[in-house]
Design an enzyme around this catalytic site. Structure first.
Site, PDB file in Angstrom:
ATOM      1  N   CYS A  67       0.823  -1.214   0.000  1.00  0.00           N
ATOM      2  CA  CYS A  67       0.000   0.000   0.000  1.00  0.00           C
ATOM      3  C   CYS A  67       0.855   1.260   0.000  1.00  0.00           C
ATOM      4  CB  CYS A  67      -0.919   0.011   1.203  1.00  0.00           C
ATOM      5  SG  CYS A  67      -2.086  -1.334   1.126  1.00  0.00           S
ATOM      6  N   HIS A  68       1.776   1.357   0.955  1.00  0.00           N
ATOM      7  CA  HIS A  68       2.555   2.577   1.050  1.00  0.00           C
ATOM      8  C   HIS A  68       4.046   2.300   1.159  1.00  0.00           C
ATOM      9  CE1 HIS A  68      -1.518   3.300   2.558  1.00  0.00           C
ATOM     10  NE2 HIS A  68      -1.454   4.310   1.725  1.00  0.00           N
ATOM     11  N   GLY A  69       4.434   1.066   0.834  1.00  0.00           N
ATOM     12  CA  GLY A  69       5.841   0.753   0.699  1.00  0.00           C
ATOM     13  C   GLY A  69       6.639   0.608   1.983  1.00  0.00           C
TER      14      GLY A  69
END
Lengths: 432, 183
Positions: free
Chosen positions: B147-149
């Site tokens: 999702c956001h690494g």
């Protein structure tokens, strides 16, 4: 409100009798028929009434969809497919409602940028503007919860990511998230309450829209020239603007229909046609397009790359996660108080040679943020997102306050006739 | 406050009977309002049947070294990973100073070869990838949140990306060498 408009005289005795006791008809007449509107409004002023029409359309299609939808984790996905395949015109109603949300946001975003360009947020219209920002927030909450209802993969994981934003709040974050969920993950209780609130909030929006119009009619609409107007600068709303709004509506409905009939899923995400699976996150979670700029700001707040210097915030207990949430809400807070951030007394950008350009930079910045929000966060994308985030806040917190002091605005015309007819006006320079 | 009911008090004396009545009225109203509002708020908290979720038992004998299983507990995925020797060494060798949420590997496991963590990213609640063969495990060989690494290491500790905390270790106990109870 429109106090200088005389009461209507009813020919019908019955109407007179009713209006004497319940002045609803004369009130509607004064506010929506005789209401004196500036005569120089351009097409950007269509988007207020368009937004109102979209709200009504969403409420109507939403109410009938609710007659066929089942808010239960085991049945929600299937009931949406039932609407699409079995219910008479169900496909049309659902596509109109789903694309209607996007159309509502397109209209409202243009409406907001119109306000930013022509300084509609400046005195004495600050509360009018703030009510508008509250409507935007309510719309976001409503749209977000509506997107959860089909209970597809994006519904579920979108709900998980967004509700988890609240866990960033120090100390009470986790209890709040559990409270929002009604459990230990997004599950049936969550779906049920989202359905309940998704049904409620549009009516709350309706009420705030009423206040928005009440505040609008207190001083009347702003106009492209941005100066205060006199009675002779105004024309009655009906028939002049009812006709103009109807024309705009026709064009807009063609645009809207294109999506409903030819690209109904273009603005959606294919993953939402996969039933929700709590054990598998889709490879790339993206919110609906209208949330992408805010999502980009949320994701840009990592204490790395451009924002490495912000790592000092961690010493004050502000984790990158909390900073992301604060920045995201902060971006809307900037809009909320823009009336006071912009120190220039001149409303319309037409007479602000520098602001005119700065405005377009903000538009470009928002487009960049929208693009960034839809990308996989690789290193390059994060750089761009961080610059765009930084610029967004610079615009509101640094450029707007300074520009009002440093910029030299062009001389304002004495009346709205002047830009059209020349400095000496009608009498000296008759139109040829 | 005992003398506030004294009818002979005057405004110049500070408190009057009216002040007392005001105080009582407003406090009753405040308590009453709170009593009415609280059920409306608390109804949204987890209900009894949700709270009554039992614990689960997992048989680990089928999990070969280097692989992992995902089990569902309280609606959330739990990752149980049978770590290789290198992964254990790698996890133990990390200096605490390098960690965002400093914890030794020892504090996070009961038996070094088994790592048990809740498979929910501490950023915004996605399920990180890396539990199935072929999925990306991130730069530190643990898990990678798409999702956001966020990158997690072989001890489930946050190493890179926006997540603030390590993957949560749930309450669990080994019943036998190859069976574990979670919850």
């Amino acid at each position: 409100m429109a106090a200088d408009v005389p009461n209507p005289v009813f020919k019908s005795g019955v109407l007179r009798w009713i209006d004497d006791r319940l002045p609803l008809i004369s009130w509607s007449y004064k506010e929506f028929v005789a209401y004196p509107a500036p005569k120089n409004l351009n097409y950007f002023w269509n988007f207020g009434s368009l937004a109102g029409i979209m709200l009504a359309l969403q409420i109507v299609t939403g109410i009938v969809l609710a007659m066929h939808y089942t808010p239960h984790v085991l049945h929600a996905f299937d009931s949406v497919e039932h609407i699409m395949r079995d219910v008479n015109y169900g496909w049309l109603l659902r596509y109109a409602h789903a694309n209607g949300a996007s159309m509502f946001f397109i209209v409202v975003y243009i409406h907001i940028f119109r306000g930013l360009y022509y300084g509609s947020y400046k005195a004495p219209r600050e509360l009018l503007w703030m009510l508008g920002v509250i409507i935007l927030l309510l719309m976001m909450a409503t749209a977000f919860m509506g997107y959860v209802l089909p209970w597809g993969q994006m519904s579920f994981w979108g709900a998980t990511v967004i509700t988890n934003l609240f866990s960033a709040i120090p100390f009470v974050g986790d209890p709040i998230v559990t409270w929002l969920w009604g459990g230990f993950s997004v599950d049936n209780p969550t779906l049920n309450r989202f359905f309940s609130l998704h049904y409620l909030l549009p009516f709350v929006i309706f009420a705030v829209v009423f206040l928005h119009i009440l505040a609008l009619h207190q001083f009347g609409s702003n106009n492209p020239v941005g100066i205060d107007l006199t009675k002779k600068d105004k024309i009655p709303f009906h028939p002049y603007y009812t006709v103009k709004d109807l024309f705009g509506l026709t064009i807009f409905l063609i645009f809207f229909s294109f999506f409903i009939f030819f690209a109904p899923n273009y603005l959606g995400h294919p993953d939402n046609y996969i039933p929700a699976n709590p054990l598998s996150t889709p490879a790339h979670i993206v919110p609906e397009w209208y949330f992408l700029p805010f999502y980009a700001i949320l994701r840009s707040m990592i204490y790395e790359q451009l924002f490495t210097p912000l790592s000092f915030l961690a010493w004050f207990g502000i984790s990158a996660k909390l900073a992301g949430v604060l920045a995201m809400f902060g971006s809307i807070a900037c809009l909320l108080v823009v009336s006071w951030l912009d120190t220039s007394k001149v409303r319309s950008a037409t007479f602000r040679p520098i602001y005119k350009w700065v405005f377009w930079l903000l538009v470009i910045d928002c487009i960049v943020l929208t693009w960034v929000g839809g990308q996989v966060p690789t290193r390059g994308v994060v750089w761009i997102g961080q610059f765009a985030t930084l610029y967004y806040f610079l615009h509101f917190l640094v450029i707007l306050p300074l520009l009002g002091k440093l910029e030299r605005p062009l001389p304002l015309p004495a009346s709205i006739d002047e830009p059209v007819l020349g400095r000496r006006g009608v009498a000296a320079q008759p139109a040829e | 406050m005992a003398d506030t009911a004294n009818p002979t008090s005057t405004p110049s004396g500070g408190t009057t009977r009216r002040d007392f009545l005001d105080l009582v009225t407003w406090s009753t109203l405040a308590v009453g309002t709170a009593a009415v509002v609280w059920p409306l708020i608390d109804q949204m908290n987890p209900s009894a049947d949700v709270l009554a979720l039992s614990s689960i038992e997992v048989d680990l004998s089928q999990v070969p070294v280097g692989q992992a299983v995902t089990v569902k507990w309280r609606g959330k995925p739990v990752f149980i990973r049978h770590r290789t020797e290198e992964e254990i060494k790698e996890a133990e060798a990390v200096p605490l100073g390098e960690l965002r949420d400093p914890q030794t590997d020892e504090q996070r496991v009961k038996k070094p070869e088994w790592l048990v963590v809740i498979g929910v990213c501490t950023h915004l609640g996605c399920v990180p990838l890396g539990n199935k063969p072929g999925e990306p495990r991130g730069d530190y060989g643990g898990w990678f949140c798409p999702c956001h690494g966020s990158h997690y290491d072989t001890s489930g500790r946050i190493r890179k990306g926006p997540a603030p905390l390590n993957l949560t270790v749930p309450d669990y106990a080994f019943l036998t060498d190859t069976s574990v109870r979670i919850g």
